[in-house]
Design an enzyme around this catalytic site. Structure first.
Site, mmCIF file in Angstrom:
data_model
loop_
_atom_site.group_PDB
_atom_site.id
_atom_site.type_symbol
_atom_site.label_atom_id
_atom_site.label_comp_id
_atom_site.label_asym_id
_atom_site.label_seq_id
_atom_site.Cartn_x
_atom_site.Cartn_y
_atom_site.Cartn_z
ATOM 1 C CG HIS A 61 -0.529 4.200 4.707
ATOM 2 N ND1 HIS A 61 -1.165 3.432 5.663
ATOM 3 C CD2 HIS A 61 -1.512 4.914 4.092
ATOM 4 C CE1 HIS A 61 -2.479 3.677 5.629
ATOM 5 N NE2 HIS A 61 -2.710 4.569 4.682
ATOM 6 C CG HIS A 66 -0.367 0.055 2.548
ATOM 7 N ND1 HIS A 66 0.554 -0.861 2.999
ATOM 8 C CD2 HIS A 66 -0.541 0.929 3.572
ATOM 9 C CE1 HIS A 66 0.905 -0.563 4.243
ATOM 10 N NE2 HIS A 66 0.261 0.529 4.608
ATOM 11 C CG ASP A 111 4.625 3.084 7.299
ATOM 12 O OD1 ASP A 111 3.688 3.560 6.647
ATOM 13 O OD2 ASP A 111 4.507 2.071 8.018
ATOM 14 C CG HIS A 112 4.369 0.157 4.106
ATOM 15 N ND1 HIS A 112 4.604 -1.147 4.464
ATOM 16 C CD2 HIS A 112 3.731 0.732 5.155
ATOM 17 C CE1 HIS A 112 4.112 -1.348 5.681
ATOM 18 N NE2 HIS A 112 3.587 -0.234 6.121
HETATM 19 ZN ZN ZN Z 1 3.014 0.576 7.889
#
Ligand code: ZN
Length: 270
Positions: free
Chosen positions: A72, A70, A74-75
């Site tokens: 977001h 996904h 942090d990814h």
């Molecule tokens: Zn995450």
């Protein structure tokens, strides 16, 4: 930190720990042993040191494809830069993220890459664009933020959807995986039990939110103060987003009634 989770899977931990990301984001380098190339899942934050560690974990093999669970930050924050650095296509469900040469993750067919097959499992809920990847050769699923290695995940209203989330947990349960490779936290060995625990947790929280409204709580903040009293206050803003996601589902189900602004909630007439 880099460690082996199976003969096919190497985990590279990103240096972005927080209450929501646990020790940090797990970036995965995946390949069938002996394959000439690798696939990278979730490059993680935009951090040159981390990107360098991921390249080292590839062991000189070219990166054939970069996948996102996904988008977001942090990814995915470092995903475009990483894909450009290694010259690989980037695949994601989110519109506008896939680059030329990337497979369609919504097609319901396995992606053949790095000598193995990864089956995309679209799993909306935590985020509308969330996708898990099943690695049948390991009887495992890369779960991103759908299921974590420890604790529970946040269903962030309004981007997340609680009804979708529960349906996506049921989809994962029905795949009967043995292992989960989560986007945060350690490898999960008791996969089906963990997924069933997540489903039970959400049902419990829903009942608690309903009971809080019946007891006179009107705002998401009041409900959080009651239902999450035992949880670290640093997590209460995130918990409020999950409570709002529960309230949206309960309103859609006709079990609570919202005011015009969606800020105060009342028991529905029986
Ligand atoms: Zn995450």
């Amino acid at each position: 930190m880099t460690d082996r989770w199976s003969p096919r899977v190497t985990r590279v931990l990103a240096p972005n720990p927080s209450p929501l990301t646990l020790e940090g984001t797990n970036t995965f380098v995946v390949a069938e042993p002996g394959a000439a190339s690798v696939v990278v899942i979730d490059p993680g934050p935009d951090d040159q040191g981390h990107a360098g560690a991921v390249v080292r974990a590839c062991g000189g093999r070219p990166v054939e494809l970069v996948l996102l669970t996904h988008t977001h930050v942090d990814h995915a924050e470092g995903a475009r830069g990483f894909a450009g650095r290694v010259g690989a296509p980037l695949a994601a469900i989110a519109p506008g993220w896939a680059t030329a040469g990337a497979p369609d993750l919504g097609a319901g067919v396995p992606v053949a890459v790095a000598g193995l097959e990864l089956l995309p499992l679209p799993t909306p809920g935590h985020a509308a664009d969330h996708c898990c990847f099943e690695l049948a050769a390991d009887r495992a699923v890369f779960t991103g933020d759908h299921v974590l290695g420890r604790g529970t995940t946040v269903v962030e209203w309004p981007g997340g959807d609680m009804a979708d989330y529960l349906a996506s947990l049921d989809l994962l349960r029905r795949r009967r995986p043995e292992r989960l490779y989560p986007g945060h936290g350690p490898l999960v060995g008791d996969a089906v039990a963990r997924v069933e625990g997540y489903i039970a947790h959400r049902r419990d929280r829903e009942a608690q939110v309903l009971a809080a409204v019946a007891a006179g709580d009107r705002t998401p903040g009041e409900i959080v103060a009651r239902v999450y009293a035992a949880v670290d206050p640093a997590l209460h803003p995130a918990a409020e987003l999950s409570v709002r996601a529960h309230l949206a589902k309960l309103a859609a189900d006709g079990r609570v009634t919202a005011d015009d602004r969606g800020e105060r909630f009342f028991p529905s007439a029986p």
